[in-house]
Write a protein that holds these residues in place. Structure first.
Motif, short mmCIF file in Angstrom:
data_model
loop_
_atom_site.label_atom_id
_atom_site.label_comp_id
_atom_site.label_asym_id
_atom_site.label_seq_id
_atom_site.Cartn_x
_atom_site.Cartn_y
_atom_site.Cartn_z
N ASP A 22 9.88 13.08 6.69
CA ASP A 22 10.56 11.75 6.60
C ASP A 22 10.73 11.50 5.11
O ASP A 22 9.87 10.96 4.36
N GLU A 66 18.67 2.16 17.79
CA GLU A 66 17.91 3.09 18.33
C GLU A 66 17.45 3.83 16.79
O GLU A 66 15.99 4.14 16.81
N LEU A 88 14.67 1.57 15.18
CA LEU A 88 13.46 1.53 16.03
C LEU A 88 12.56 2.89 15.74
O LEU A 88 11.40 2.88 15.65
N LEU A 93 12.72 4.94 13.21
CA LEU A 93 12.29 5.14 12.10
C LEU A 93 11.00 4.17 12.03
O LEU A 93 9.84 4.65 11.32
N ASP A 102 8.92 3.63 14.55
CA ASP A 102 7.92 4.28 15.19
C ASP A 102 7.33 5.38 14.34
O ASP A 102 6.03 5.70 14.22
N ARG A 103 8.19 6.42 14.00
CA ARG A 103 7.74 7.16 13.02
C ARG A 103 6.52 7.05 12.08
O ARG A 103 5.69 7.50 11.52
N MET A 131 5.00 1.46 12.18
CA MET A 131 5.44 0.03 11.72
C MET A 131 6.25 -0.88 12.89
O MET A 131 6.90 -0.32 13.57
N ALA A 132 6.04 -2.03 12.73
CA ALA A 132 6.72 -3.01 13.56
C ALA A 132 8.02 -3.74 12.65
O ALA A 132 7.68 -3.99 11.48
N LEU A 188 15.35 -6.24 20.91
CA LEU A 188 14.56 -5.31 21.22
C LEU A 188 13.19 -5.08 20.67
O LEU A 188 12.30 -4.59 21.42
N ARG A 231 9.87 -0.98 23.87
CA ARG A 231 9.32 -0.46 22.63
C ARG A 231 8.24 -1.33 22.14
O ARG A 231 8.45 -2.05 21.04
N GLY A 242 5.56 -2.21 19.86
CA GLY A 242 5.17 -1.85 18.56
C GLY A 242 3.68 -1.83 18.20
O GLY A 242 2.80 -2.26 19.19
N PRO A 243 3.29 -1.45 17.04
CA PRO A 243 1.87 -1.44 16.67
C PRO A 243 1.37 -2.96 16.56
O PRO A 243 2.03 -3.96 16.07
N TYR A 257 0.52 -1.05 20.81
CA TYR A 257 -0.76 -0.39 20.79
C TYR A 257 -1.25 -0.71 19.51
O TYR A 257 -0.78 -1.41 18.46
#
Lengths: 441, 441, 441, 441
Positions: A175, B20, B23, B25, B27-28, B31-32, B55, D235, D237-238, D321
């Motif tokens: 990353d 996408e 989102l 990025l 996820d990895r 973070m929200a 989204l 999706r 998120g956290p 999550y």
């Protein structure tokens, strides 16, 4: 900005052995990778420059003040022109004797420096280690790095973008956005070590002794010679129960990458509890380079990244992972160990009711800066195996750390060494703090 | 550094409709995405903020000086705290009246500004357009942007990292590394427009008239209202020969994304030669928002990125692509058009031997700065269709541009309009220059 | 079902040199790859078994009737048990002497055969080649394959699933769904060659002489020895104009993978027009294994798959691709060749007006089964270079093939050999047929 | 071949709500998806046909004997021609009244059937359920499915390839290779249910009562109406600790997807232990469609696939999550529950020493076919909550299942219902068997 992930290594990526990302990035931009600069000799992981050079035909350059067995030496003032971009070499001894930095100018725009890649000299909010040459040279190297930063990096002007070799983050996950960058102006204004006068900085550095994991020496030697070329990241496959049983008999190292809860409730006897994010920081303290290694997970999820950590640290003795995960070990009715866990509240209650030996295995710096649980003893996790004589065998032992992970590793080591009552406190010092209990300093 | 790709748009991505990547990025990094700031109302593509907000549940904020139909207004001095990060709003009218910028501080480190997201105000080596409010307000808006930059951005200090909304590069391909960033100090030292005094800058801006493609107006209206939510990037499928034949009969637009060589040697009559990298810049000049669109390629390779360009510019009338590519059109023995190509050498020879009308379709700025082929006439490609009366029908016409692409588009337009002899010069002005022929200025 | 792609090879993948997909498939299913069976020695591409074995530690087995330099021989009746799955070996000489097939049973379910992997013996709607041992053994080998199929495959029962080694499709793109499978019952009912009596089948085979590209011999030798281990699919980078110019001077092979239209309107002199999908079938006829190879495309799109074709055929002399594609060659004002194209209609008109030499370069089987353009001459594209003396130099030559691609390759070869008037008919015989013009047989 | 994964659902994918894979497969092959056939109304997950139709413009067809609110009815004998492929409809009532199958012929090859897509009629080694219309119609439906299979599927000939709607495997992970296929001949020879005479088969079916999870009814209604269109897979998120704390206060469902060991040693009070692979089978028994859902993992690894399970079963109330996973809960010093685990050996020892209530929560079919631990009681996990009165509160309870997962879910439910001593036996019946202890039947 400067995200601090307690559970990951502070040693991060300069050039990754997994070179696919660099090649893919070049491909997407229809560019060729032609020059690789090694800012300094690495001690914390295997450098990937020779691997990458082999894949794309690039040349390698590094500072002249170390005798590398591969690549080409460069010295102060050398210039590389790539189209309109100019890459200039500046020698910045301090972290190591041969450390260099690369100043980037875009001549199409201006002859002012635009960016500097400064290795382990100036970091975002920090300055690189200067203890690699022993106690007797600590003052000398601290002085050198201070001069390098003040006279060579800050002198480039406030507006120059500074790209240090180490960000806060992940080692191998690819990353790039995680890599921090900063500017000379921002560091001058905010870096606490730059607020110290030269002599103050040296004085502080002389008294510090950062931990030095045993694998650093291995990495240094391998990197000096140019690490062995890897065909690709090795692909350890699933191992069946009989295969793991046989490996245990003939001698192997089991690395259990599960969480502290999962490890405590059941694990293969004598396995090491090194959770997945802790691998880059802690595997090098505990794992031998010869005896086969077996990885154990719950669901065998995301193992590719896990295996990558082993590659980066030069372990080519990873044999595979337990197929079906730890649950398959249970189903096979194989011998299983477990130990207890407790919460901060429960630890406090036990301290009040009985005599327990509370063992803090954090970095001593954290113990000092954050404080510790009253009446707890300290021994850094990396040094625990060599100092078991400090831990009484006639008392229940409760381990704790920052967040509960290193405590699990410590509890597992004690349990495997036949300590009769071992408990890991979940959540570590962070949990203790959040309960509001008193913290000793 | 500031790569200039002649063949791609100078209008690049702020918030992409294809969300996408953002989102993924998030996820990895576990973070929200919670806050979306629109630095200004866009005119060059559909903003994706509403899509992204939908989204991930984030809120949207934008400058208070425009009446958006969605999101929340912010004004000078408002602060958003996200953990230890502080995002501060500064109003910077100029590019548009409601333009804002966001100043980022990491309070854990310092209260100094670390980074500024400055939209279309200060760009790397440039300053945003100020002509959107018509000739009568050009001086006013130029003054405003100058003040915004000098008094608000540069005032943050030399060491602040500047992230402009526009890089040099691709629009939709998702290569974040392409986005340029710079620093206030570097721009102060190198940006040629910052070297001008306020009044000089205004005076220059008053005389400039950048091209204004017709779709800008459509984008402005759509973006003001919040663009329609897309289920996802539309997935136009392959169309059979009979389907394309039927579409042509009932009326459709054929966009041929092949190279100038491939287009010249054979194409479906009346198709537009807009090569794949030229789509973001030129489709908006030529394509209607209602009549169905069909894409033609050679090998139907990488079409996902191609379709993405249509989505970004709000074209929801893309019906599909010719299955099997142009070769299937030939195999089906369908009607085909072609025109000639020539090299720079051949153009020169023809000028010497006969009377030809050489047509330069480049941006007038390029014609002025680079120079032009002697005795060539000029009409910008975007304006060609409206000015065919300038092009004589009784002479052979040879088109050229910067690199040969826009010339193909021009030649195709002329050929479709029944000009009897049309030739596109491959390689354009770049080729002419490289032959060493004389350049007129 | 049995998709026939005119433009791709009929030789498809058994074990791919790019092993990543197999490993990824095993990973996803938490399985280890432990056994690799080579159904026969390959002549049409480099087998990847040794590469894959090296990566995952699997063993390799092949038929005992050939002296492989690696792996283990197996013979009729040998059984491999993997869990409840039984893999049984049956010897099926015919395609080659050492051909085997593997019968799969799921003993948990039944001792009936479930599936058979039958290599190049029984194909979906076809039967494997039997001409590799020369004219004198054609009858013998045809008899052997007929016996193998009837007595060993069909004897397994109508309901057994038949997995042949060759599908219709792409070689390296990794689209497993493209692999066809069938059943013994369906083949018995529908395979036209199984409708022939044994002697009829042999008689037909004796008269057939399928083309035999020169690289088959190279592949056989390399595969017998176990092909060289590849680090990974080589990553040729972009080459600059000066680099390509220098390579041309010192001797190199230019492979132009663009479409027939793009190639005709402009190409680097002496380049070979082998479009991307035609690479696996035709590169082996024309490319030398020593002289460096340079690839030229329009947009350098999807090159990874292109490079893969070179690897599969054992070309390790691919140096790179022209950065910026052919348009950059034009911009650099480098020497360029071109030739004319025509439609079927235009070919017919020219035949009526003047004397032209119409050259059909298709497979002779297609010429016979489909018919040909009246008064056209035939020479298969793979054999053209050796038979240029058949093509008159004093007449305009118009080339054609099935769909226009091989005609482009032929026209390019003639043009490079200084034929003064060369034209490729776009769309080939398919186009001619679709115009409704008369077809000669 | 017929892999049986104890821990995953027997209900697998017909048309997945996540349609990306289908579209990508079509893209790769340059094909359009034009026809969607629903083999029958589904009760075990949300069908994705309407979603897919919306994305690619395809039509939907299903059997005429049910009143769907969308799509088109088809009846016996209808033919769809796609190129040379013929798709023929055959009505095969039994699983449901409107069940159909599709027979595929390749007319270019033959008019023999090549393949049959037979829904939930004939499965590999099994026959579809016939109990959906209640006890009173069990005999009727069993007779219908038997007739459908014998008279319509097997009648197609031994060599026809049979593609059932259900494989053994994963639901959403997109591994097409997991889908089993078979042939009519192989099933006739090996399917144990086909070995029964019609009346025997009916008699057996009448006595069987497969479990019927409560969400089946919801799925039926939603699928009959055509499920709501999803923008895309949601999706989530956290969620921060305070967010989860707030959700727990206002009412939410916590789904803990960790392993039995991890769950036992520490979990959020009242969370449900549904491990990741068990989600498709068990979430539908326990989760309400309205109250928000929060997922808890150890390392938040591979959550995309996890979320997909929720989408497939129509849960649009998944809120997110726990960011940082369960360890962050410990660090925050939040309230935590735990219970004990034991091995098979330890269970036996406790049975010998004290009175314990051993609870078997497996499918009753497994209890009968495999046998059970002596003196254990049975209640299927899906029905446990409704039958807590059967479980004594004054005895220690030890739960077990097949492999230890469902036992964890059961132990968690009991613990949350204030049973004072709960233990889950790791490894379940498999472990018991592997110790060699006596098994009661």
């Amino acid at each position: 900005m400067r995200r601090k992930r307690e559970t990951t290594s502070r040693f991060s990526s300069d050039t990754r052995p997994s070179c696919e990302e660099y090649l893919a990035l070049a491909d997407r931009n229809e560019m060729a990778i032609t020059h690789l600069f090694e800012i300094h000799r690495n001690e914390d992981y295997l450098t990937g420059s020779r691997e990458l050079a082999n894949l794309c035909g690039a040349g390698i350059w590094h500072g002249k003040n170390f005798n590398f067995a591969y690549g080409n030496p460069v010295k102060e003032g050398e210039i590389f022109l790539i189209g309109t971009l100019e890459l200039g070499v500046i020698e910045t001894p301090g972290h190591t004797e041969e450390s260099i930095l690369i100043v980037l100018k875009d001549r199409e725009v201006s002859d002012k420096p635009y960016m500097v890649f400064c290795g382990d000299a100036l970091l975002a909010g920090d300055i690189g280690r200067t203890d690699f040459y022993g106690q007797e040279r600590k003052a000398e190297m601290a002085g050198k790095i201070h001069d390098s930063i003040v006279k060579k990096i800050l002198a480039l002007g406030e507006g120059v973008i500074v790209c240090p070799a180490h960000g806060a983050g992940s080692l191998c996950g690819g990353d790039i956005a995680d890599h921090s960058f900063t500017t000379a102006g921002y560091e001058r204004a905010t870096n606490p070590l730059l607020a110290l006068a030269r002599e103050e900085f040296i004085a502080r550095r002389v008294t510090e002794s950062p931990y030095y994991p045993p694998y650093f020496r291995t990495m240094e030697v391998l990197n000096a010679n140019g690490p062995q070329l890897l065909d690709r990241i090795p692909r350890p496959g699933p191992l069946s129960i009989p295969e793991v049983v046989a490996l245990r008999k003939s001698g192997c190292q089991i690395v259990d990458i599960r969480s502290p809860t999962s490890f405590a409730a059941g694990h293969i006897p004598h396995s090491l509890s090194i959770w997945r994010d802790g691998l880059p920081s802690f595997m090098g303290w505990f794992l031998d380079y010869n005896e086969p290694i077996v990885v154990v997970d719950d669901f065998n999820c995301g193992l590719k990244d896990v295996f990558c950590h082993f590659t980066r640290l030069g372990y080519d003795n990873l044999r595979g992972y337990l197929g079906g995960g730890f649950p398959s070990w249970s189903k096979a009715a194989q011998e299983t160990d477990s130990f207890a866990t407790c919460t901060a509240q429960e630890l406090k209650e036990r301290q009040e009711k009985e005599t327990v030996f509370v063992l803090d295995v954090r970095d001593i710096k954290n113990r000092r800066s954050v404080g510790h649980i009253p009446r707890s003893h300290h021994r850094y996790i990396g040094e625990l195996t060599e100092h078991l004589d400090e831990i009484p065998r006639d008392l229940p032992v409760i381990t704790y750390c920052d967040g509960g992970y290193k405590g699990s590793l410590a509890a597992g080591i004690l349990h495997a060494n036949r300590y009769r009552s071992v408990t890991n406190m979940l959540g570590g010092m962070t949990s203790w703090k959040n309960t509001g209990f008193w913290i000793e300093r």
